[in-house]
Design a protein around this motif. Structure first.
Motif: not given
Length: 265
Positions: A77-85, A132-136
């Motif tokens: 997974a990319t770092g972005t995906a990991r940050a977003c969970g 999830g949307a808020a997290r992104a």
């Protein structure tokens, strides 16, 4: 061989992603299809991912309620995906699953397109919601240099998001200073728009209807607004490149999507 990709979620019949990707596929003359997939539950989603591992699919855009599971099932997974969970994009290659999140790119692209005068760097912004949307949204805005505050009815959920991403939990008083307010809820937010700055920008991550009550009320106040369709198209562009290996052709996919929505351009 025809390349097969698509979007997966539940419900999924409303998704405009096949309309957008289909227009780009046609313009490029690709031997490819982009379909809707609507597994009933987590087991059905896992089976779809297994099909991808076996080579039946090139990749999937992922929407609710499977984004967190998408990340969990990935081999990398990319770092972005990991940050977003969570992940909104899975690409299958040689039996492996790669996860990414392009939602943040979509949000930033939407702001650039519909609120070009806004610079969030060093400025307070408020994200409404803690899902999830808020997290992104929070992750993307923090990466852009904004001072991100999360406002949610359930403070515990806001705190969990804030702790994960290194942003703040705020109350309604923060709205008065916000340069940008992003609605990441699936329902109209219960906030007082009269409390906002006269130059605040409003963004809604939902696109059905295109002019949500939140945005319509903001426009009535003379505020700049950014709609969810702009974000959908913005996140679709990097997804298309990842799925099909080429950049989207210069097609007015917004007009195509608006026609599918039954709305005027």
């Amino acid at each position: 061989m025809t390349v097969i990709a698509g979007v997966v979620g539940q419900p999924i019949a409303h998704s405009l992603s096949p309309v957008i990707h289909g227009a780009w596929i046609a313009a490029a003359g690709l031997d490819a299809v982009y379909r809707r997939f609507g597994p009933a539950d987590a087991d059905g989603f896992a089976e779809l991912v297994d099909q991808g591992r076996r080579g039946a699919l090139r990749g999937l855009n992922v929407t609710a309620p499977f984004k967190e599971q998408a990340l969990a099932l990935a081999d990398e997974a990319t770092g972005t995906a990991r940050a977003c969970g969570a992940a909104n994009l899975l690409v299958f290659e040689n039996g492996r699953v790669r996860a990414d999140s392009t939602d943040g790119l979509g949000l930033i692209a939407a702001l650039a397109g519909q609120a070009p005068a806004l610079n969030v760097a060093g400025r307070p912004v408020v994200v409404l919601g803690a899902g999830g949307a808020a997290r992104a949204a929070a992750a993307a805005l923090k990466a852009a240099g904004a001072e991100v505050g999360v406002l949610n009815r359930t403070v515990e959920r806001a705190r969990a998001l804030a702790d994960d991403l290194g942003v703040a939990v705020v109350d309604a008083a923060a709205l008065g200073e916000a340069a940008l307010v992003v609605n990441a809820l699936s329902v109209p937010p219960a906030i007082d728009l009269a409390a906002l700055r006269s130059d605040a920008v409003l963004m809604d991550m939902t696109y059905r209807p295109l002019a949500t009550p939140f945005l319509a009320d903001g426009r009535a106040r003379g505020l700049t607004t950014v709609d969810g369709l702009a974000m959908l198209i913005g996140q679709a562009e990097p997804s298309f490149r990842a799925l099909f290996g080429i950049a989207p052709r210069d097609v007015d996919v917004r007009a195509v999507a608006l026609k599918a929505l039954g709305e005027a351009a």
